[in-house]
Design a protein around this motif. Structure first.
Motif, PDB file in Angstrom:
ATOM      1  N   VAL A 140      27.494 -33.809 -10.207  1.00  0.00           N
ATOM      2  CA  VAL A 140      28.101 -34.910  -9.760  1.00  0.00           C
ATOM      3  C   VAL A 140      27.170 -35.822  -8.852  1.00  0.00           C
ATOM      4  O   VAL A 140      27.474 -37.198  -8.606  1.00  0.00           O
ATOM      5  N   ASN A 141      26.380 -35.210  -7.795  1.00  0.00           N
ATOM      6  CA  ASN A 141      25.634 -36.033  -7.043  1.00  0.00           C
ATOM      7  C   ASN A 141      24.280 -36.218  -7.455  1.00  0.00           C
ATOM      8  O   ASN A 141      23.429 -36.931  -6.490  1.00  0.00           O
ATOM      9  N   LEU A 142      23.836 -35.916  -8.509  1.00  0.00           N
ATOM     10  CA  LEU A 142      22.572 -36.265  -8.988  1.00  0.00           C
ATOM     11  C   LEU A 142      22.383 -37.985  -9.286  1.00  0.00           C
ATOM     12  O   LEU A 142      23.312 -38.726  -9.722  1.00  0.00           O
ATOM     13  N   LYS A 143      21.295 -38.293  -8.631  1.00  0.00           N
ATOM     14  CA  LYS A 143      21.081 -39.756  -8.921  1.00  0.00           C
ATOM     15  C   LYS A 143      19.627 -40.105  -9.704  1.00  0.00           C
ATOM     16  O   LYS A 143      18.733 -39.453  -9.498  1.00  0.00           O
ATOM     17  N   ASP A 144      19.636 -41.360 -10.579  1.00  0.00           N
ATOM     18  CA  ASP A 144      18.519 -41.629 -11.224  1.00  0.00           C
ATOM     19  C   ASP A 144      17.395 -42.391 -10.057  1.00  0.00           C
ATOM     20  O   ASP A 144      17.684 -42.541  -9.037  1.00  0.00           O
ATOM     21  N   ASP A 145      16.422 -42.848 -10.827  1.00  0.00           N
ATOM     22  CA  ASP A 145      15.101 -43.370 -10.178  1.00  0.00           C
ATOM     23  C   ASP A 145      15.780 -44.678  -9.378  1.00  0.00           C
ATOM     24  O   ASP A 145      15.218 -45.217  -8.584  1.00  0.00           O
ATOM     25  N   ASP A 146      16.958 -45.384  -9.780  1.00  0.00           N
ATOM     26  CA  ASP A 146      17.417 -46.480  -9.254  1.00  0.00           C
ATOM     27  C   ASP A 146      18.539 -46.201  -8.305  1.00  0.00           C
ATOM     28  O   ASP A 146      18.706 -47.262  -7.759  1.00  0.00           O
ATOM     29  N   GLY A 147      18.445 -44.914  -8.034  1.00  0.00           N
ATOM     30  CA  GLY A 147      19.659 -44.411  -7.046  1.00  0.00           C
ATOM     31  C   GLY A 147      20.989 -44.696  -7.277  1.00  0.00           C
ATOM     32  O   GLY A 147      22.002 -44.405  -6.744  1.00  0.00           O
ATOM     33  N   GLN A 148      21.090 -44.697  -8.774  1.00  0.00           N
ATOM     34  CA  GLN A 148      22.469 -44.413  -9.337  1.00  0.00           C
ATOM     35  C   GLN A 148      23.004 -43.398  -9.831  1.00  0.00           C
ATOM     36  O   GLN A 148      21.986 -42.487 -10.121  1.00  0.00           O
ATOM     37  N   TYR A 149      24.217 -43.106  -9.728  1.00  0.00           N
ATOM     38  CA  TYR A 149      24.600 -41.535 -10.043  1.00  0.00           C
ATOM     39  C   TYR A 149      24.411 -41.364 -11.367  1.00  0.00           C
ATOM     40  O   TYR A 149      24.666 -42.287 -12.401  1.00  0.00           O
ATOM     41  N   LEU A 150      23.808 -40.284 -11.808  1.00  0.00           N
ATOM     42  CA  LEU A 150      23.137 -39.757 -13.303  1.00  0.00           C
ATOM     43  C   LEU A 150      24.456 -39.777 -14.311  1.00  0.00           C
ATOM     44  O   LEU A 150      24.539 -40.216 -15.128  1.00  0.00           O
ATOM     45  N   ILE A 151      25.624 -39.470 -13.771  1.00  0.00           N
ATOM     46  CA  ILE A 151      26.866 -39.335 -14.420  1.00  0.00           C
ATOM     47  C   ILE A 151      27.726 -40.414 -14.639  1.00  0.00           C
ATOM     48  O   ILE A 151      28.651 -40.655 -15.541  1.00  0.00           O
TER      49      ILE A 151
END
Length: 226
Positions: A140-151
């Motif tokens: 739930v707290n993972l973020k992509d390279d743009d700082g957006q939540y992966l989920i």
């Protein structure tokens, strides 16, 4: 040989209470059994490494398949006694990572930097991020390279608010899995409480509750065989 990394908790108690918790046994064994039958190698990791406690309540919900894996000396040694420490694992070795549940994960999965490093690396190399039940809090707290939540905008599932209420632990967990997933933008899917259910959205494969690990394994195996 393809390899999958299974993540287990080191948490022994519900927060600061004296009530014991830990890994929900079947959420590991019922996922591992079909993978091993398919020739997939499984490694076991935890945030700290070493000892992995079992939620004593999970021992009331066993079956022959669960006990076969549990009684295997390899599982006793590599999963429950000498799990790998997350900081020491090379993500390049794995085609997928799987977050098990049990209430203990609510305390040591969500913000662990080493687990997040492993997950994001596996995801970026085209691997699969998978979970069951409370294990969704590892994602739930993972973020992509743009700082957006992966989920965000992804179809996922996990232990529901209703299931937490029925478990009798709603007031002792630090947050609710379903609520946290929705707050981070997920398209949260669910079926009736404690019904087997798994859903895939791209590289994310998630299961709802303790009756769903085999369903998660089935979806993952279908993808790994492509």
């Amino acid at each position: 040989m393809q390899k999958v990394l299974v993540v287990l908790t080191n948490t022994t108690h519900y927060g600061k209470t004296a009530d014991p918790t830990g890994l929900w046994l079947g959420e590991a064994t019922e996922f591992v059994a079909p993978l091993q039958a398919a020739g997939i190698h499984v490694d076991y990791v935890s945030p700290k490494g070493g000892f992995v406690p079992l939620d004593p309540r999970s021992m009331k919900y066993t079956n022959p398949e669960i006990m076969k894996v549990y009684n295997d000396p390899d599982f006793q040694q590599r999963a429950l006694t000498h799990s790998l420490a997350a900081k020491d694992v090379n993500p390049a070795d794995y085609a997928a990572i799987y977050f098990t549940g049990g209430h203990g994960v609510m305390w040591d999965f969500p913000d662990n930097p080493d687990l997040q490093r492993l997950s994001l690396a596996i995801y970026h190399q085209g691997g699969y991020l998978t979970s069951v039940c409370h294990g969704i809090v590892g994602l739930v707290n993972l973020k992509d390279d743009d700082g957006q939540y992966l989920i965000a905008n992804k179809k996922i599932t996990g232990f529901t608010n209703m299931e937490e209420r029925l478990s009798g632990k709603r007031k002792v967990v630090p947050f609710l899995s379903e609520q946290a997933a929705k707050e981070h933008g997920a398209n949260f899917q669910k079926v009736r409480a404690y019904g087997s259910f798994a859903v895939q959205d791209g590289q994310l494969i998630t299961g709802q509750n303790p009756f769903s690990p085999a369903a998660v394994a089935k979806l993952l195996l279908q993808n790994l065989s492509k």
